[in-house]
Enzyme design. Structure first.
Site, PDB file in Angstrom:
ATOM      1  N   LYS A 102     -13.107  -1.381   6.210  1.00 30.66           N
ATOM      2  CA  LYS A 102     -12.517  -2.414   7.067  1.00 30.66           C
ATOM      3  C   LYS A 102     -13.012  -2.274   8.505  1.00 30.66           C
ATOM      4  O   LYS A 102     -13.594  -3.189   9.055  1.00 30.66           O
ATOM      5  CB  LYS A 102     -10.995  -2.335   7.003  1.00 30.66           C
ATOM      6  CG  LYS A 102     -10.481  -2.638   5.603  1.00 30.66           C
ATOM      7  CD  LYS A 102      -9.242  -1.865   5.284  1.00 30.66           C
ATOM      8  CE  LYS A 102      -8.900  -1.825   3.820  1.00 30.66           C
ATOM      9  NZ  LYS A 102      -9.046  -3.053   3.063  1.00 30.66           N
TER      10      LYS A 102
ATOM     11  N   ASP B 145      -1.746   6.679   6.129  1.00 29.67           N
ATOM     12  CA  ASP B 145      -2.828   5.864   5.546  1.00 29.67           C
ATOM     13  C   ASP B 145      -3.237   4.869   6.621  1.00 29.67           C
ATOM     14  O   ASP B 145      -2.541   3.885   6.862  1.00 29.67           O
ATOM     15  CB  ASP B 145      -2.309   5.152   4.289  1.00 29.67           C
ATOM     16  CG  ASP B 145      -3.325   4.147   3.727  1.00 29.67           C
ATOM     17  OD1 ASP B 145      -4.399   3.960   4.338  1.00 29.67           O
ATOM     18  OD2 ASP B 145      -3.020   3.538   2.692  1.00 29.67           O
TER      19      ASP B 145
ATOM     20  N   TRP C 299       0.814  -1.215   0.000  1.00 29.83           N
ATOM     21  CA  TRP C 299       0.000   0.000   0.000  1.00 29.83           C
ATOM     22  C   TRP C 299       0.847   1.264   0.000  1.00 29.83           C
ATOM     23  O   TRP C 299       0.537   2.229  -0.708  1.00 29.83           O
ATOM     24  CB  TRP C 299      -1.029  -0.024   1.139  1.00 29.83           C
ATOM     25  CG  TRP C 299      -2.047  -1.073   0.834  1.00 29.83           C
ATOM     26  CD1 TRP C 299      -2.247  -2.239   1.505  1.00 29.83           C
ATOM     27  CD2 TRP C 299      -2.936  -1.103  -0.295  1.00 29.83           C
ATOM     28  NE1 TRP C 299      -3.220  -2.985   0.877  1.00 29.83           N
ATOM     29  CE2 TRP C 299      -3.655  -2.309  -0.222  1.00 29.83           C
ATOM     30  CE3 TRP C 299      -3.203  -0.230  -1.349  1.00 29.83           C
ATOM     31  CZ2 TRP C 299      -4.625  -2.668  -1.169  1.00 29.83           C
ATOM     32  CZ3 TRP C 299      -4.160  -0.584  -2.286  1.00 29.83           C
ATOM     33  CH2 TRP C 299      -4.851  -1.780  -2.192  1.00 29.83           C
TER      34      TRP C 299
HETATM   35  N1  PMP Z   1      -4.505   1.523   1.857  1.00 29.39           N
HETATM   36  C1  PMP Z   1      -4.628   0.403   2.566  1.00 29.39           C
HETATM   37  C2  PMP Z   1      -3.797   0.230   3.797  1.00 29.39           C
HETATM   38  C3  PMP Z   1      -5.520  -0.589   2.159  1.00 29.39           C
HETATM   39  O1  PMP Z   1      -5.633  -1.718   2.860  1.00 29.39           O
HETATM   40  C4  PMP Z   1      -6.302  -0.389   1.012  1.00 29.39           C
HETATM   41  C5  PMP Z   1      -7.323  -1.400   0.539  1.00 29.39           C
HETATM   42  N2  PMP Z   1      -7.165  -2.684   0.899  1.00 29.39           N
HETATM   43  C6  PMP Z   1      -6.129   0.790   0.289  1.00 29.39           C
HETATM   44  C7  PMP Z   1      -5.237   1.726   0.735  1.00 29.39           C
HETATM   45  C8  PMP Z   1      -6.892   1.052  -0.951  1.00 29.39           C
HETATM   46  O2  PMP Z   1      -8.201   1.306  -0.633  1.00 29.39           O
HETATM   47  P1  PMP Z   1      -9.343   1.451  -1.750  1.00 29.39           P
HETATM   48  O3  PMP Z   1      -9.578   0.097  -2.285  1.00 29.39           O
HETATM   49  O4  PMP Z   1     -10.464   1.997  -0.920  1.00 29.39           O
HETATM   50  O5  PMP Z   1      -8.857   2.416  -2.753  1.00 29.39           O
END
Ligand code: PMP
Length: 363
Positions: free
Chosen positions: A199, A175, A101
């Protein structure tokens, strides 16, 4: 109703009480004759919901008054662009890479500013967090980005870095998509935190941004208006139509969190759940988790079977026992148990019992 335990990484399990309440209020919210989905976002009814959600979230996460709470759309990955559009001034930003991420975040940011990789855990296969004392922070970074919990690699900061102590005046961008509201957060170290709701907070479609007021007014001219933090803040997250139903469900989750004793109580429970699971994995001959102990995630626990030919049998047996969505992310393989706030300790106990049973018969 006995529902299975859902270990999915997101969209993830919600508290059953929340789902039941939403079902009861689906056709007629509090005698209004409307579903929350059918209400105007500027009307009195939704206004009541929205005000309570703001108050409860600020109280739960202990968000100081000089931070704005924004409810946006686009998810975590949209924020990978929206953050540099708002904060970078087109100059540069520092990134600490701890998994997929944070990797994705820095790749996206490169469209809007230059990127300095201050540290990376890549050489360890993202099983460790680079020591903050060794971070190569640049002098003039517009912000420093970290991912507080890497959902796929299962690596979590147990304490946020203190950038001032590391000699940087840049605001820290976090994030927190996958560990928001799972533990208290030290706002004195944060400039901005963002996360998708799907989540720990509610349904997909809602993005939470909590931003220090002094960072609101530095967006690039090309920043889309609906993603301009100042415009969104000045309009109480109603510059455009916000994801009203997702905000309402998040509000039910916040009320549930308060009934559970708040974030400190959730943190203690999450720590106990994670400890039980890691102890079981560590004491096994069949399973293993590769993450260094000082940065193991309390939310997402990836693990592997030493004999991978047993993977399908493991998953089938889990499903048969009402333990759902344990398959690991396709980029790393193996298994992953996501144990967010809504996972009761009984769910982890059931998983641990199954892990032991499966090892006995297949180990
Ligand atoms: N950052 C983290 C830590 C994530 O776990 C995720 C999704 N699993 C995202 C960003 C991306 O999120 P989205 O699918 O809502 O764009």
């Amino acid at each position: 109703m006995n529902r299975p335990f859902n270990f999915g990484a997101g969209p993830a399990a919600l508290p059953q009480e929340v789902l039941a309440q939403a079902a009861g209020e689906m056709l007629d919210w509090h005698g209004s004759g409307m579903s929350v989905m059918e209400m105007g976002h500027r009307g009195a009814e939704f206004g009541t919901i929205y005000a309570q959600v703001q108050t409860d979230l600020r109280e739960l996460l202990a968000v100081p008054e000089h931070f704005k709470i924004l409810f946006m759309q686009g998810g975590g990955q949209a924020e990978n662009a929206i953050v540099p559009l708002n904060l970078s001034r087109g100059t540069s930003a520092d990134f600490v890479l701890t998994g997929i991420w944070s990797q994705r975040s820095q790749l996206e940011a490169r469209k809007y500013c230059s990127v300095n990789i201050a540290a990376s855990g890549e050489s360890s296969g993202y099983t460790t967090l680079p020591e903050s004392a060794g971070w190569q922070l640049s002098r003039d970074a517009s912000y420093v980005h970290i991912c507080s919990n890497e959902t796929i690699h299962g690596v979590e900061y147990h304490e946020l870095p203190d950038l001032k102590a590391l000699g940087s005046d840049a605001p820290l961008v976090v994030d927190f998509s996958s560990n928001v509201a799972s533990r208290p957060l030290d706002w004195s170290r944060v400039g901005l935190a963002f996360g998708g709701a799907q989540k720990n907070l509610g349904p997909a479609g809602l993005t939470l941004v909590i931003v220090r007021e002094d960072l609101l007014d530095r967006a690039l001219a090309v920043c889309p208006s609906a993603f301009n933090y100042k415009l969104v803040a000045d309009n109480q997250s109603m510059f455009n139509t916000p994801p009203t139903y997702a905000i309402y469900i998040a509000g039910l989750v916040f009320a549930w969190l308060k009934r559970q004793g708040g974030i400190a109580a959730m943190a203690a429970r999450n720590q106990a759940k994670a400890a039980l699971l890691y102890q079981t994995l560590d004491s096994s001959q069949l399973y293993f988790n590769q993450v260094a102990k000082n940065c193991r995630s309390r939310m997402n626990v990836p693990f592997f079977l030493r004999d991978e030919s047993l993977n399908d049998a493991f998953l089938a047996g889990a499903r048969a026992r009402g333990l759902l969505q344990l398959k690991g992310h396709k980029l790393v393989g193996g298994m992953r148990a996501s144990i967010y706030n809504a996972m009761p300790v009984e769910g982890v106990q059931a998983l641990v019992a199954y892990l032991r049973e499966f090892e006995k018969t297949h180990g």
